[in-house]
Design an enzyme around this catalytic site. Structure first.
Site, short mmCIF file in Angstrom:
data_model
loop_
_atom_site.label_atom_id
_atom_site.label_comp_id
_atom_site.label_asym_id
_atom_site.label_seq_id
_atom_site.Cartn_x
_atom_site.Cartn_y
_atom_site.Cartn_z
N ASP A 72 -21.23 -5.58 24.35
CA ASP A 72 -20.03 -4.86 23.93
C ASP A 72 -19.52 -3.93 25.03
O ASP A 72 -20.11 -3.83 26.11
CB ASP A 72 -20.35 -4.10 22.63
CG ASP A 72 -19.17 -4.07 21.66
OD1 ASP A 72 -18.02 -4.22 22.12
OD2 ASP A 72 -19.39 -3.89 20.44
N ASP A 77 -11.19 -6.32 17.16
CA ASP A 77 -12.05 -6.80 16.07
C ASP A 77 -11.28 -7.44 14.92
O ASP A 77 -10.21 -6.97 14.53
CB ASP A 77 -12.83 -5.63 15.47
CG ASP A 77 -13.93 -5.15 16.40
OD1 ASP A 77 -13.93 -5.54 17.58
OD2 ASP A 77 -14.78 -4.37 15.94
C1 GLA Z 1 -17.31 -3.56 18.36
C2 GLA Z 1 -17.30 -5.08 18.40
C3 GLA Z 1 -17.64 -5.63 17.02
C4 GLA Z 1 -18.99 -5.10 16.57
C5 GLA Z 1 -19.01 -3.59 16.63
C6 GLA Z 1 -20.40 -3.02 16.42
O1 GLA Z 1 -16.29 -3.05 17.56
O2 GLA Z 1 -16.06 -5.56 18.83
O3 GLA Z 1 -17.63 -7.03 17.02
O4 GLA Z 1 -19.98 -5.64 17.41
O5 GLA Z 1 -18.57 -3.10 17.89
O6 GLA Z 1 -20.44 -1.63 16.54
#
Ligand code: GLA
Length: 610
Positions: free
Chosen positions: A159, A212
């Site tokens: 991430d 997301d």
């Molecule tokens: C980010 C990522 C998500 C998830 C969250 C976890 O937002 O894009 O897919 O992994 O972190 O905290």
């Protein structure tokens, strides 16, 4: 659905360069489960083991869902005394190695989550609960990659939260890529940096293309997340970056999480399959309804997603939400396509499909994926009434032209290939043309379309033309010298950017050769690339078209960057590639690239003097 009987229209699409994959893993998009969409930070050992059990007993594993991926918050608030990442002692009392062993004992693969910055997203967003967290891997990449390898990790989602001050995103991801390579274990590298950048295909196996996904079809004003429909729109133009071992990642599936209607759920699976996206289910599969299970396990849908040719589909028409998407399937000579009629509007619409629009003609076999039935042989096209946010998902199989031997003799490399002289080897089809019409109207040996270089003067020669994505030609070549080769190709594309890829005995040997859109079809320019190490002897060279309307006159394989071994290249020439902003120039028999007034050799190294 009813048949329709008129034909029409052209379609266009564009391409960009495809880099070599970083490893041989995930030649087809990864399939599995990820904890985030349903459990968020609330994950624990008992629940994950139950997920592993149910992945097997529900049939999901046998259907292809093999990665069990933990997302954020598996780790302790602090690293251990040696600075190693370690498990949360309350929620994962047996530790990550034991969990990995359990997952492997079920025949599944073990995925984990990390971050390129100082803290993972959950720890960063909830700093008060995680004082002093050091969950990010910044400048500890090698140590953490070794830790992951020692636990038996097979997949890392990496991430993008809390970058270290002054850090560089690309370099952070490259360091982890290199650390994984050195870790002694094969680990899929999934970049999660919320948007595509051109360095990603050289860095990861997959990369998130958007922010997301939320549990919704569309986001509402003020929502920070994307809905399924938003992501489809956002990702569409990136299709050319996908290929075996390197995938666009439009984020995880929301099917079975209670918000998407059944139609919307089928649409998410359909579009993820046509886009060659990872299928990572994000639901609590311990409590799946029969419908959810049926949607996840549709065998035709999975076969399209996992198609070995690895060419991502793309949209070829969008008329007020009446969308048509196409994905070439089946690799060589299959004559197969997946076609989706997708209604993105909020009301029912009738969508007409003219087979010509997807590059096929004559009578074709049509199968309906969600109805799970063959619709039989159909000519010209069909129309379908599609509910709002729903799809008609079809697999089309066209008849192929019969093969006749054409060249029969191997072309020596270094040397020049006149592309119109493709093989039609007696051992079977050695070309694949999606349309049986002779659209080029120039000479044609009942195969791929051929066009004249100059429509007023046939003596100037011919090129391949009127191509569709997925078509290919084979050439028997005899490689005289082992080594890397410089490739030059003389190409034109008057309508859109286009491109092609080269394979030797079915293994990719270069990045995609991008054909920039030029002024017209008669103005040819040279493009270039470099091959991987090639071994001597007779091989099958496949030229696979990855965009529409690629005119290819010839392809030269030179063992020096000046093509000293191929005489006809010696005259000075200048080629402008407007995609990369580079000029290819030859001066005093030396070839170099010029960008912003600076000169580079063909390997991209800066040169100051020639
Ligand atoms: C980010 C990522 C998500 C998830 C969250 C976890 O937002 O894009 O897919 O992994 O972190 O905290």
């Amino acid at each position: 659905m009813k048949q329709i009987s008129f034909l029409s229209l052209l379609f266009t699409f564009s391409t960009f360069a495809l880099a070599q994959p970083i490893n041989d893993l995930v030649k087809t998009p990864p399939m599995g489960w990820n904890s985030w969409n349903v459990f968020h930070e609330n994950i624990n050992e008992k629940q994950i083991k139950e997920i592993a059990d149910i992945m097997v007993s529900s049939g999901m594993k046998d259907a292809g869902y093999i990665y069990l991926n933990l997302d954020d918050n598996w780790m302790a608030k602090k690293r251990d005394a040696n600075g190693n990442l370690t498990h949360d002692p309350d929620r994962f009392p047996s530790g990550m190695k034991a969990l990995g062993d359990y997952i492997h004992s079920k025949g599944l693969k073990f995925g984990i989550y990390g971050d390129r910055g100082l803290r993972t997203c959950h720890h960063y967003n909830n700093s008060n609960q995680f004082p002093g967290s050091e969950s990010g891997s910044y400048m500890r990449e090698e140590q953490d990659a070794k830790t992951f390898a020692s636990w038996g990790v097979d997949y890392l989602k990496y991430d993008n939260c809390e970058p270290a001050p002054g850090s560089n995103q690309q370099q952070d991801y490259e360091r982890m890529r290199d650390a994984l390579k050195k870790s002694g274990r094969d680990i899929v590298f999934s970049i999660c940096a919320w948007g595509f950048q051109s360095w990603m295909p050289k860095t990861g196996n997959l990369w998130r293309t958007t922010g997301d996904i939320g549990n919704a079809w569309k986001n509402a004003p003020g929502d920070w997340f994307r809905g399924v429909a938003d992501i489809i729109e956002e990702q569409e133009h990136l299709y050319i970056h996908a290929g075996p071992g390197q995938w666009n990642d439009p984020d995880m599936l929301q099917v079975g999480n209670g918000k998407l209607t059944d139609n919307e759920a089928r649409s998410q699976m359909t579009m993820w399959s046509i886009m060659a996206a990872p299928l990572l289910t994000g639901n609590d599969i311990r409590n799946m309804s029969a419908t959810t299970k049926d949607i996840y396990m549709n065998a035709d849908m999975i076969a399209v997603n996992q198609d070995s040719a690895g060419i991502a589909g793309h949209r070829i028409k969008n008329d007020n939400g009446k969308q048509i998407w196409m994905r070439p399937l089946g690799g060589e000579g299959s004559g197969k396509l997946a076609v989706v009629l997708y209604n993105s509007a909020d009301y029912e619409q009738t969508i007409d499909l003219y087979f010509e629009d997807v590059g096929v003609s004559g009578e074709v076999m049509v199968r309906d994926v969600w109805q799970k039935k063959d619709l039989g042989m159909i000519s010209n096209g069909l129309s379908s009434i599609v509910a709002p946010h729903h799809v008609t998902f079809l697999i089309i199989t066209a008849k192929l032209d019969p093969a006749e031997p054409f060249t029969g003799t191997a072309i020596s490399l270094p040397g020049k290939i006149e592309t119109e002289n493709f093989d039609k080897g007696s051992a079977g089809l050695a070309y694949s043309d999606n349309s049986s019409e002779n659209e080029g109207k120039a000479y044609r040996e009942s195969g791929v379309d051929i066009v004249t270089l100059d429509s007023t003067d046939e003596s100037k020669g011919y090129a391949i033309g009127y191509t569709s994505a997925g078509e290919w030609m084979n050439y028997t070549v005899n490689i005289e010298k082992a080594g890397k080769y410089f490739i030059f190709a003389n190409v034109a594309s008057g309508l859109e950017n286009s491109g092609f890829r080269l394979f030797l005995d079915d293994k990719a040997i270069s990045d995609t050769l991008v054909i920039p859109q030029g002024t017209d079809w008669n103005t040819y320019s040279e493009i270039y690339a470099e091959t991987t190490e090639l071994s001597p002897g007779e091989h099958m060279l496949k030229v696979q078209i990855t965009g529409s309307y690629a005119n290819i006159d010839w392809i030269k394989f030179c063992s020096t960057e000046n093509c000293e071994d191929i005489t006809s290249l010696h005259q000075p020439r200048v080629t402008h590639n407007h995609l990369t902003g580079t000029h290819l120039r030859v001066k005093n028999n030396k070839t170099f690239i010029e960008k912003n007034g600076k000169r580079f050799n063909l390997l991209g190294h800066r040169i100051h003097k020639y």
